[in-house]
Design a protein around this motif. Structure first.
Motif, PDB file in Angstrom:
ATOM      1  N   PRO A  75      72.184 -25.228  28.580  1.00 39.21           N
ATOM      2  CA  PRO A  75      72.852 -26.092  27.602  1.00 39.21           C
ATOM      3  C   PRO A  75      71.866 -27.132  27.043  1.00 39.21           C
ATOM      4  O   PRO A  75      71.000 -27.621  27.764  1.00 39.21           O
ATOM      5  N   THR A  80      66.456 -35.014  24.624  1.00 44.62           N
ATOM      6  CA  THR A  80      65.708 -36.217  25.039  1.00 44.62           C
ATOM      7  C   THR A  80      65.638 -36.360  26.559  1.00 44.62           C
ATOM      8  O   THR A  80      65.059 -37.329  27.056  1.00 44.62           O
ATOM      9  N   SER A 143      66.933 -43.876  23.311  1.00 39.60           N
ATOM     10  CA  SER A 143      66.990 -42.542  22.691  1.00 39.60           C
ATOM     11  C   SER A 143      68.263 -42.338  21.867  1.00 39.60           C
ATOM     12  O   SER A 143      68.578 -41.208  21.485  1.00 39.60           O
TER      13      SER A 143
HETATM   14  C1  LIG Z   1      62.758 -42.962  24.668  1.00 45.12           C
HETATM   15  C2  LIG Z   1      63.771 -42.543  25.697  1.00 45.12           C
HETATM   16  C3  LIG Z   1      64.544 -43.512  26.338  1.00 45.12           C
HETATM   17  C4  LIG Z   1      65.497 -43.147  27.290  1.00 45.12           C
HETATM   18  N1  LIG Z   1      66.234 -44.120  27.883  1.00 45.12           N
HETATM   19  C5  LIG Z   1      67.180 -43.776  28.760  1.00 45.12           C
HETATM   20  C6  LIG Z   1      67.975 -44.778  29.395  1.00 45.12           C
HETATM   21  O1  LIG Z   1      67.797 -45.974  29.197  1.00 45.12           O
HETATM   22  N2  LIG Z   1      68.923 -44.355  30.264  1.00 45.12           N
HETATM   23  C7  LIG Z   1      69.130 -43.030  30.534  1.00 45.12           C
HETATM   24  O2  LIG Z   1      70.027 -42.704  31.316  1.00 45.12           O
HETATM   25  N3  LIG Z   1      68.374 -42.076  29.974  1.00 45.12           N
HETATM   26  C8  LIG Z   1      67.418 -42.406  29.102  1.00 45.12           C
HETATM   27  N4  LIG Z   1      66.651 -41.425  28.526  1.00 45.12           N
HETATM   28  C9  LIG Z   1      66.850 -40.013  28.886  1.00 45.12           C
HETATM   29  C10 LIG Z   1      67.796 -39.228  27.946  1.00 45.12           C
HETATM   30  O3  LIG Z   1      67.882 -39.819  26.667  1.00 45.12           O
HETATM   31  C11 LIG Z   1      69.175 -39.106  28.578  1.00 45.12           C
HETATM   32  O4  LIG Z   1      69.085 -38.348  29.766  1.00 45.12           O
HETATM   33  C12 LIG Z   1      70.240 -38.466  27.653  1.00 45.12           C
HETATM   34  O5  LIG Z   1      71.503 -38.656  28.238  1.00 45.12           O
HETATM   35  C13 LIG Z   1      70.006 -36.998  27.397  1.00 45.12           C
HETATM   36  O6  LIG Z   1      70.864 -36.601  26.348  1.00 45.12           O
HETATM   37  P1  LIG Z   1      70.466 -35.382  25.392  1.00 45.12           P
HETATM   38  O7  LIG Z   1      71.586 -35.207  24.425  1.00 45.12           O
HETATM   39  O8  LIG Z   1      69.148 -35.575  24.792  1.00 45.12           O
HETATM   40  O9  LIG Z   1      70.479 -34.195  26.425  1.00 45.12           O
HETATM   41  P2  LIG Z   1      69.460 -32.963  26.630  1.00 45.12           P
HETATM   42  O10 LIG Z   1      68.085 -33.477  26.822  1.00 45.12           O
HETATM   43  O11 LIG Z   1      69.637 -31.960  25.547  1.00 45.12           O
HETATM   44  O12 LIG Z   1      69.990 -32.377  27.984  1.00 45.12           O
HETATM   45  C14 LIG Z   1      69.927 -33.100  29.177  1.00 45.12           C
HETATM   46  C15 LIG Z   1      70.615 -32.313  30.301  1.00 45.12           C
HETATM   47  O13 LIG Z   1      71.990 -32.147  30.018  1.00 45.12           O
HETATM   48  C16 LIG Z   1      72.329 -30.757  29.916  1.00 45.12           C
HETATM   49  N5  LIG Z   1      73.254 -30.656  28.778  1.00 45.12           N
HETATM   50  C17 LIG Z   1      73.003 -30.995  27.496  1.00 45.12           C
HETATM   51  N6  LIG Z   1      74.103 -30.830  26.762  1.00 45.12           N
HETATM   52  C18 LIG Z   1      75.067 -30.356  27.582  1.00 45.12           C
HETATM   53  C19 LIG Z   1      76.435 -29.989  27.387  1.00 45.12           C
HETATM   54  N7  LIG Z   1      77.024 -30.089  26.196  1.00 45.12           N
HETATM   55  N8  LIG Z   1      77.117 -29.544  28.469  1.00 45.12           N
HETATM   56  C20 LIG Z   1      76.546 -29.447  29.687  1.00 45.12           C
HETATM   57  N9  LIG Z   1      75.252 -29.778  29.915  1.00 45.12           N
HETATM   58  C21 LIG Z   1      74.532 -30.244  28.871  1.00 45.12           C
HETATM   59  C22 LIG Z   1      71.012 -30.046  29.681  1.00 45.12           C
HETATM   60  O14 LIG Z   1      71.058 -28.704  30.125  1.00 45.12           O
HETATM   61  C23 LIG Z   1      70.069 -30.908  30.487  1.00 45.12           C
HETATM   62  O15 LIG Z   1      70.164 -30.560  31.838  1.00 45.12           O
HETATM   63  C24 LIG Z   1      65.673 -41.772  27.604  1.00 45.12           C
HETATM   64  C25 LIG Z   1      64.888 -40.794  26.965  1.00 45.12           C
HETATM   65  C26 LIG Z   1      63.947 -41.169  26.032  1.00 45.12           C
HETATM   66  C27 LIG Z   1      63.129 -40.093  25.368  1.00 45.12           C
END
Ligand SMILES: Cc1cc2nc3c(=O)[nH]c(=O)nc-3n(C[C@H](O)[C@H](O)[C@H](O)COP(=O)(O)OP(=O)(O)OC[C@H]3O[C@@H](n4cnc5c(N)ncnc54)[C@H](O)[C@@H]3O)c2cc1C
Length: 478
Positions: A75, A80, A143
């Protein structure tokens, strides 16, 4: 770190999946490199197909096809994630299922104080939708312009306002998801009370895509407050930072929404990488706190009183309070650009552990010492969510040394530093993953540091719900 191997998908099944999705609903891997990128540039994902479903029914249908033919599913939301959960690293047999076309707001209710959104909604767009109704959705992180609600819930994301509003789990009332056999679980009701057995919503939240695909969620909204006060405070140590937090709580109570710690070294780093940004002090302090509170009118006066009390107790060496939204934005830019500045400066280790607040000062001292014991000349930029006990250590090569040169001269240092931080975290009763999750990066660490009872229970839940292990194979549990 390993990625489970599973068999190469049969072309006939891939064709059947493409037919379900229609021509606009899939991409070939060679046209889709962005789905394979790691935000920190360490890994590269692979896949045999990128599926872009437009509805929950399509998600269910392709999951059923994958289950019947034992095809792995990764998924994907905003991409990010920083622990490689969204990246199949050492096999191209899985298909990526990206929720980006499922990005609608399905429903908004002021009476229930909820917004129902599809999983591919970008977090910042949810903020805007809430603001359009004079409300706010408190989950917030650097992010926010790219990450999506599905990923936020799957990782149980934290961010800068956990202190007051909790993490993603605390902000979700209902969930819709497709389970590993294609069953659609529709639990989007905005009920606050529902004691009818295991809370399946909370099982899916934080499961990192290993128990199903989240397709929509009912999110809690909060009122927008008329007054916000943001202060940037120079302090001498994390211990003083905690004392400031305690004193501020006495004056501002639960109105405090963020207490972010930054190190002087980090402020200098951000200023050097982003020339428009400057710490607002004549002298760069050893440590600083960015503290924000919001509430009823008059908060600014209470902030001034609270800061006066902190100065009287000799807790602060300097303080700046934002006088406008643009000053507030500039202060937050120092914090929000810290991850990018670390990356630009060659950070080779980025930790995400948490300890009880009472242990933070010892934890920071002990981890810095443990890292310097491994290499005395590295630079350590520690920053993060002081109010939640979640301090990130970013370890950089010595001044003037490139990351590539440093890592080739010090093989094994990445693992040594990571394990040293984990050991200190465990000594202080902490967690090896505070908010980023386990992904594929920390599966070995989870197995090492989780109790046998916990690890075994996680495995049994996974085996019960996903017996063929098609959901994000290799992530969270090997
Ligand atoms: C600059 C930066 C700052 C950040 N700051 C923070 C912060 O302060 N706090 C924090 O917690 N995180 C932070 N993060 C990490 C990240 O942004 C989080 O983990 C965010 O929640 C990931 O969301 P995403 O949509 O990008 O998921 P993805 O990267 O696409 O996926 C993350 C995980 O979730 C799973 N997944 C994705 N979508 C689904 C779905 N619909 N159903 C089931 N599983 C799914 C994926 O398989 C993967 O295991 C940061 C990252 C960056 C690059």
């Amino acid at each position: 770190m390993r990625n489970a191997q599973f068999s190469e998908p049969d072309p006939k099944t891939l064709d059947a999946i493409k037919r379900v999705l229609g021509p606009a609903g899939w991409k070939a891997p060679q046209d889709a490199s962005r789905y394979f990128e790691d935000p920190r540039g360490r890994f590269r994902g692979q896949a045999s197909l990128i599926a872009l479903p437009a509805s929950t029914a399509q998600v269910a249908e392709i999951v059923r096809l994958c289950a019947a033919n034992s095809i792995g599913i990764v998924p994907y939301s905003g991409g990010t994630g920083v622990v490689a959960g969204q990246l199949a690293i050492d096999s191209d047999n899985a298909i990526v299922v990206s929720l980006e076309r499922m990005n609608k707001v399905r429903h908004f209710s002021v009476d229930d104080s909820v917004i129902v959104v599809e999983a591919g909604c970008i977090l910042e767009n949810v903020h805007t939708a809430a603001q359009d109704h004079d409300m706010m959705f408190p989950l917030n992180m650097a992010s926010k312009g790219s990450c999506c609600i599905g990923g936020n819930l799957a990782t149980n994301a934290g961010g800068i306002q956990v202190l007051r509003y909790g993490n993603a789990r605390d902000l979700c009332l209902g969930i819709e998801a497709v389970l590993p056999d294609g069953t659609v679980l529709d639990e989007l009701s905005p009920l606050h009370k529902n004691n009818t057995g295991y809370d399946l919503r909370h099982l899916l939240i934080g499961s990192e895509g290993t128990l199903g695909i989240i397709t929509a969620a009912t999110l809690k909204l909060k009122p927008q407050y008329p007054d916000t006060s943001t202060a940037f405070l120079a302090i001498q140590s994390p211990a003083k930072g905690l004392a400031v937090f305690q004193e501020m709580k006495r004056h501002l109570g639960d109105t405090i929404s963020a207490v972010e710690l930054m190190r002087g070294l980090g402020l200098t780093l951000v200023a050097s990488k982003f020339p428009g940004l400057r710490p607002p002090f004549a002298q760069t302090p050893d440590w600083a706190i960015l503290l924000e509170a919001s509430g009823a009118l008059g908060l600014g006066d209470r902030m001034q009183e609270a800061l006066g009390a902190c100065f009287d107790k000799d807790l602060l060496t300097d303080a700046v309070v934002a006088q406008s939204q643009s000053q507030r934005d500039s202060l937050w830019a120092l914090r929000e650009n810290t991850p990018a500045a670390n990356r630009m400066a060659g950070a080779f280790c980025n930790s995400d552990t948490s300890v009880p607040l009472s242990r933070i000062d010892d934890f920071v001292k002990d981890t810095l010492q443990a890292i310097f014991d491994i290499h005395p000349d590295v630079q350590i930029n520690s920053y993060g969510h002081l109010g939640d006990g979640n301090i990130h250590h970013n370890v950089l090569p010595p001044n003037g040394v490139s990351k590539a040169d440093f890592l080739s001269a010090n093989p094994g240092i990445i693992d040594a530093v990571r394990l040293a931080i984990n050991d200190v975290t465990q000594k202080h009763n902490g967690s090896i993953s505070a908010e980023h999750g386990i992904g594929r990066l920390k599966t070995d660490d989870l197995e090492t540091y989780a109790s046998a009872a916990r690890y075994d229970t996680l495995k049994r839940i996974k085996a019960a719900l996903d017996p063929k292990s098609i959901m994000n194979p290799g992530a969270l549990i090997r």
